[in-house]
Scaffold this motif. Structure first.
Motif, PDB file in Angstrom:
ATOM      1  N   PRO A 153      13.784   7.053  10.793  1.00 19.46           N
ATOM      2  CA  PRO A 153      12.471   6.432  10.740  1.00 19.46           C
ATOM      3  C   PRO A 153      12.592   4.923  10.662  1.00 19.46           C
ATOM      4  N   PRO A 154      11.646   4.188  11.288  1.00 14.43           N
ATOM      5  CA  PRO A 154      11.719   2.735  11.238  1.00 14.43           C
ATOM      6  C   PRO A 154      11.502   2.225   9.839  1.00 14.43           C
ATOM      7  N   GLU A 155      12.102   1.091   9.512  1.00 15.82           N
ATOM      8  CA  GLU A 155      11.940   0.512   8.190  1.00 15.82           C
ATOM      9  C   GLU A 155      10.558  -0.115   8.068  1.00 15.82           C
ATOM     10  N   PRO A 156       9.866   0.072   6.927  1.00 11.98           N
ATOM     11  CA  PRO A 156       8.565  -0.552   6.746  1.00 11.98           C
ATOM     12  C   PRO A 156       8.731  -2.060   6.594  1.00 11.98           C
ATOM     13  N   VAL A 157       7.700  -2.779   6.994  1.00 13.16           N
ATOM     14  CA  VAL A 157       7.743  -4.229   6.847  1.00 13.16           C
ATOM     15  C   VAL A 157       6.479  -4.702   6.173  1.00 13.16           C
ATOM     16  N   ALA A 158       6.571  -5.827   5.485  1.00  8.58           N
ATOM     17  CA  ALA A 158       5.398  -6.369   4.825  1.00  8.58           C
ATOM     18  C   ALA A 158       4.343  -6.691   5.870  1.00  8.58           C
ATOM     19  N   ALA A 159       3.078  -6.422   5.545  1.00  9.95           N
ATOM     20  CA  ALA A 159       2.013  -6.612   6.514  1.00  9.95           C
ATOM     21  C   ALA A 159       1.183  -7.838   6.182  1.00  9.95           C
ATOM     22  N   PRO A 160       0.590  -8.451   7.183  1.00  6.73           N
ATOM     23  CA  PRO A 160      -0.288  -9.587   6.923  1.00  6.73           C
ATOM     24  C   PRO A 160      -1.585  -9.118   6.295  1.00  6.73           C
ATOM     25  N   ALA A 161      -2.452 -10.052   5.949  1.00  9.62           N
ATOM     26  CA  ALA A 161      -3.663  -9.731   5.202  1.00  9.62           C
ATOM     27  C   ALA A 161      -4.667  -8.931   6.004  1.00  9.62           C
ATOM     28  N   THR A 162      -4.586  -8.973   7.309  1.00  8.19           N
ATOM     29  CA  THR A 162      -5.558  -8.258   8.119  1.00  8.19           C
ATOM     30  C   THR A 162      -4.863  -7.433   9.176  1.00  8.19           C
ATOM     31  N   SER A 163      -5.600  -6.483   9.762  1.00 11.58           N
ATOM     32  CA  SER A 163      -5.074  -5.634  10.817  1.00 11.58           C
ATOM     33  C   SER A 163      -6.154  -5.483  11.863  1.00 11.58           C
ATOM     34  N   SER A 164      -5.780  -5.604  13.137  1.00 12.04           N
ATOM     35  CA  SER A 164      -6.725  -5.468  14.228  1.00 12.04           C
ATOM     36  C   SER A 164      -7.924  -6.390  14.038  1.00 12.04           C
ATOM     37  N   GLY A 165      -7.709  -7.518  13.415  1.00  8.92           N
ATOM     38  CA  GLY A 165      -8.789  -8.462  13.227  1.00  8.92           C
ATOM     39  C   GLY A 165      -9.758  -8.119  12.125  1.00  8.92           C
ATOM     40  N   ALA A 166      -9.514  -7.010  11.421  1.00 10.76           N
ATOM     41  CA  ALA A 166     -10.431  -6.579  10.362  1.00 10.76           C
ATOM     42  C   ALA A 166     -10.249  -7.443   9.118  1.00 10.76           C
ATOM     43  N   THR A 167     -11.318  -7.594   8.380  1.00  8.58           N
ATOM     44  CA  THR A 167     -11.297  -8.347   7.131  1.00  8.58           C
ATOM     45  C   THR A 167     -11.313  -7.374   5.964  1.00  8.58           C
ATOM     46  N   PRO A 168     -10.446  -7.536   4.975  1.00  8.83           N
ATOM     47  CA  PRO A 168     -10.436  -6.600   3.849  1.00  8.83           C
ATOM     48  C   PRO A 168     -11.743  -6.661   3.054  1.00  8.83           C
ATOM     49  N   LEU A 169     -12.199  -5.505   2.602  1.00  8.20           N
ATOM     50  CA  LEU A 169     -13.379  -5.459   1.745  1.00  8.20           C
ATOM     51  C   LEU A 169     -13.046  -5.981   0.361  1.00  8.20           C
ATOM     52  N   VAL A 170     -11.808  -5.764  -0.058  1.00  5.38           N
ATOM     53  CA  VAL A 170     -11.364  -6.208  -1.382  1.00  5.38           C
ATOM     54  C   VAL A 170     -10.665  -7.547  -1.221  1.00  5.38           C
ATOM     55  N   PRO A 171     -11.218  -8.632  -1.776  1.00  9.65           N
ATOM     56  CA  PRO A 171     -10.606  -9.954  -1.618  1.00  9.65           C
ATOM     57  C   PRO A 171      -9.146  -9.971  -2.060  1.00  9.65           C
ATOM     58  N   GLY A 172      -8.299 -10.561  -1.212  1.00 11.26           N
ATOM     59  CA  GLY A 172      -6.890 -10.678  -1.546  1.00 11.26           C
ATOM     60  C   GLY A 172      -6.045  -9.482  -1.151  1.00 11.26           C
ATOM     61  N   TRP A 173      -6.680  -8.389  -0.712  1.00 10.31           N
ATOM     62  CA  TRP A 173      -5.927  -7.224  -0.261  1.00 10.31           C
ATOM     63  C   TRP A 173      -5.640  -7.354   1.232  1.00 10.31           C
ATOM     64  N   GLN A 174      -4.971  -6.351   1.811  1.00 12.37           N
ATOM     65  CA  GLN A 174      -4.668  -6.325   3.236  1.00 12.37           C
ATOM     66  C   GLN A 174      -5.260  -5.072   3.857  1.00 12.37           C
ATOM     67  N   VAL A 175      -5.472  -5.123   5.163  1.00  7.89           N
ATOM     68  CA  VAL A 175      -6.076  -4.011   5.889  1.00  7.89           C
ATOM     69  C   VAL A 175      -4.990  -3.161   6.553  1.00  7.89           C
ATOM     70  N   VAL A 176      -5.111  -1.860   6.435  1.00  6.68           N
ATOM     71  CA  VAL A 176      -4.198  -0.914   7.085  1.00  6.68           C
ATOM     72  C   VAL A 176      -4.965  -0.221   8.208  1.00  6.68           C
ATOM     73  N   ASP A 177      -4.398  -0.205   9.379  1.00  2.00           N
ATOM     74  CA  ASP A 177      -5.044   0.394  10.542  1.00  2.00           C
ATOM     75  C   ASP A 177      -4.625   1.850  10.701  1.00  2.00           C
ATOM     76  N   VAL A 178      -5.588   2.709  11.048  1.00  2.55           N
ATOM     77  CA  VAL A 178      -5.306   4.121  11.323  1.00  2.55           C
ATOM     78  C   VAL A 178      -5.891   4.450  12.698  1.00  2.55           C
ATOM     79  N   PRO A 179      -5.214   4.065  13.783  1.00  2.00           N
ATOM     80  CA  PRO A 179      -5.767   4.260  15.125  1.00  2.00           C
ATOM     81  C   PRO A 179      -6.133   5.703  15.435  1.00  2.00           C
ATOM     82  N   LYS A 180      -5.323   6.645  14.992  1.00  2.32           N
ATOM     83  CA  LYS A 180      -5.570   8.056  15.309  1.00  2.32           C
ATOM     84  C   LYS A 180      -6.883   8.553  14.721  1.00  2.32           C
TER      85      LYS A 180
END
Length: 259
Positions: A63-90
């Motif tokens: 399995p690929p190694e996980p990497v730290a993610a930026p604060a947003t995903s797919s241009g989405a803005t987190p609802l919780v300030p200071g958190w990051q967005v995780v994308d679930v395309p499926k």
């Protein structure tokens, strides 16, 4: 080692946010590497559950190694300030986690726990402290991911998913964990999407390896069409330094929303 439990039925259909217009067409069965999970504390399943076997349908041996993610995903803005967005395309969805969590670099990779016929399969997975257990790169202290399950309504699906996930992930040596599970509670997600949430506290009678003795689990089910719901599973070790609290898990699960 073998996955806990026995197969109890056909693989569930996996759907996404929306009207669930048609089931996905059948796909050739692929078997990924079986990963012995040690954590959960972080179960491995997604993590720290020590005796859990995680089935990663990644189409490759390692399995690929996980990497730290930026604060947003797919241009989405987190609802919780200071958190990051995780994308679930499926699942055509996104959700938020704290910045110190790591997203799977392949959001479509399926992480599953349980026997093939009754596994809880999740994509868009994120972990906290993955690899914390010495000698177990797949261990973790907390995890999240989204999938889908068949069922008559959101309440039933949330309850069944929580019970199935807990049973597969935390049974040790044939001994089921002690579970304090709440009744389903109504939840309105962003955009007015109705959902149901079930919370549980899991106590392992005989923790092994890097298991924590107790684990908090939160499961949300939404978009039931009378047949199926999107499900969102979050779990975190308790009784450890800087544990992800049940209240924090509730913020995570409440952040699930359409892309």
């Amino acid at each position: 080692m073998s996955s806990p439990g026995d197969p109890r039925g056909p693989q569930r259909q996996h759907r996404g946010f929306g009207a669930f217009p048609q089931p996905e067409p059948p796909r050739p069965k692929r078997r990924g590497r079986l990963i012995t999970a040690v954590v959960l504390g972080a179960v491995v399943l997604l993590g720290a559950m020590a005796a859990v076997v995680v089935v990663g349908f990644r189409g490759q041996d390692v399995p690929p190694e996980p990497v730290a993610a930026p604060a947003t995903s797919s241009g989405a803005t987190p609802l919780v300030p200071g958190w990051q967005v995780v994308d679930v395309p499926k699942r055509q969805a996104v959700y938020d986690v704290p910045q110190d969590w790591e997203r799977d670099p392949n959001p479509d990779a399926v992480h599953a726990v349980g026997p093939p016929g009754d596994a809880i399969g999740l994509t868009g997975v994120a972990h906290r402290q993955r690899g914390f257990c010495p000698g177990d790169d797949n261990s973790f202290r907390a995890m999240t991911g989204a999938g889908a399950r068949l069922g008559p309504d959101n309440n039933a699906v949330a309850s069944e998913t929580a019970a199935t996930f807990i049973g597969h992930a935390f049974t040790r040596g044939g001994h089921a964990p002690a579970v304090e599970q709440s009744p389903p509670e109504p939840l309105t997600l962003t955009g007015g999407v109705p959902a149901a949430r079930v919370n549980a506290q899991v106590t392992l009678p005989a923790p092994t390896g890097c298991d924590a003795r107790t684990v908090a689990v939160s499961v949300v089910a939404t978009n039931s069409d009378g047949r199926s719901s999107v499900v969102f599973v979050a779990a975190a070790d308790q009784g450890i330094p800087n544990a992800v609290t049940p209240a924090a898990l509730d913020r995570v699960t409440a952040s699930l929303r359409p892309r």
